[in-house]
Enzyme design. Sequence first.
Site, short mmCIF file in Angstrom:
data_model
loop_
_atom_site.label_atom_id
_atom_site.label_comp_id
_atom_site.label_asym_id
_atom_site.label_seq_id
_atom_site.Cartn_x
_atom_site.Cartn_y
_atom_site.Cartn_z
N ASN A 11 45.56 66.19 47.26
CA ASN A 11 46.91 66.33 46.71
C ASN A 11 47.38 67.79 46.79
O ASN A 11 47.92 68.33 45.83
CB ASN A 11 46.96 65.81 45.28
N GLU A 40 45.58 64.91 52.67
CA GLU A 40 46.74 65.58 52.09
C GLU A 40 46.44 67.04 51.73
O GLU A 40 46.64 67.47 50.60
CB GLU A 40 47.29 64.82 50.90
N ASP A 161 42.35 57.93 52.25
CA ASP A 161 43.35 57.34 51.36
C ASP A 161 44.14 56.35 52.19
O ASP A 161 44.99 56.74 53.00
CB ASP A 161 44.24 58.45 50.79
N ASN A 163 46.07 53.89 50.88
CA ASN A 163 47.27 53.45 50.18
C ASN A 163 47.47 51.93 50.29
O ASN A 163 48.59 51.45 50.47
CB ASN A 163 48.51 54.20 50.68
N HIS A 263 43.72 61.79 42.68
CA HIS A 263 42.61 60.97 43.17
C HIS A 263 41.29 61.57 42.68
O HIS A 263 41.22 62.76 42.37
CB HIS A 263 42.58 60.95 44.70
#
Length: 271
Positions: A11, A40, A161, A163, A263
């Site tokens: 993040n 990310e 990730d 999603n 996360h």
Amino acid sequence: MPNIISTVNVNGVRAATGKTGKGMLEWLAATEADIICVQETRATDEQTRAALAPALDAGWHLSHAEPGAKGRAGVGILSRRPPSAVRIGIGGEVDGRWVPSAEFGGTGRYIEADFDELTVASVYVHTGEADTPMQEEKYRFLHEVGARMKAQTRDFVISGDWNIGHTELDIKNWKGNLKNAGFLPGERAWIDEILAAGYVDVVRTLYPGVEGPYSWWSYRGRAYDNDAGWRIDYQLARGEVAGRAKQAVVERADTYALRWSDHAPVTVQYR
């Protein structure tokens, strides 16, 4: 072969490493992982290396696919030893040469690296939005990732990730998300297809029939305190390595205040 593989959406690597006391750098200094897939980073290669400088100085090696758009995506692989080969951007091999995808090759969503007989990939699948062009783009990206996964001939672990919550066990509030991106029938069917192609969701195999263990929680409300999360960070494995997973843990911070990302790292130990 590496024995412990972690995956975590950071993040924003500069924000994650900028947190003091219990931030990403402290976690890196303490982890026993051999390989860490990160998503990310939201930073250029230069910025990412600067943010991770203490860890790199301590011996970690970084392979990084920087974002194609400022402040979005960016994936990497941290490893105790350098990989023998690195391929950046989802794509495929043509005449022995890596050719990135025309649409997604430079978006900073995929990277893979070879470690002896094992290939490890880090992937970031964007959230999407039901019934919009963003969702159609998500499906196109998943199609290209799936093609690469099916073309693999080596032992392979792809972490990241995704999603996507695969089943009702993977989302606390699944009833409220039936029409939302992340739990749409087409997304869930894609994971079904990948598992049918021989991949193993190693965490679910080690935690059959239980809710979670969740790996993402919203910063809003009391989602973290109430463990109202989503399991969207997977390690999918095919080949001999798929049967070697013996232990998995979601490294959930003790309190909301100690989180350095929305996360938590998902760490798997392989025999």
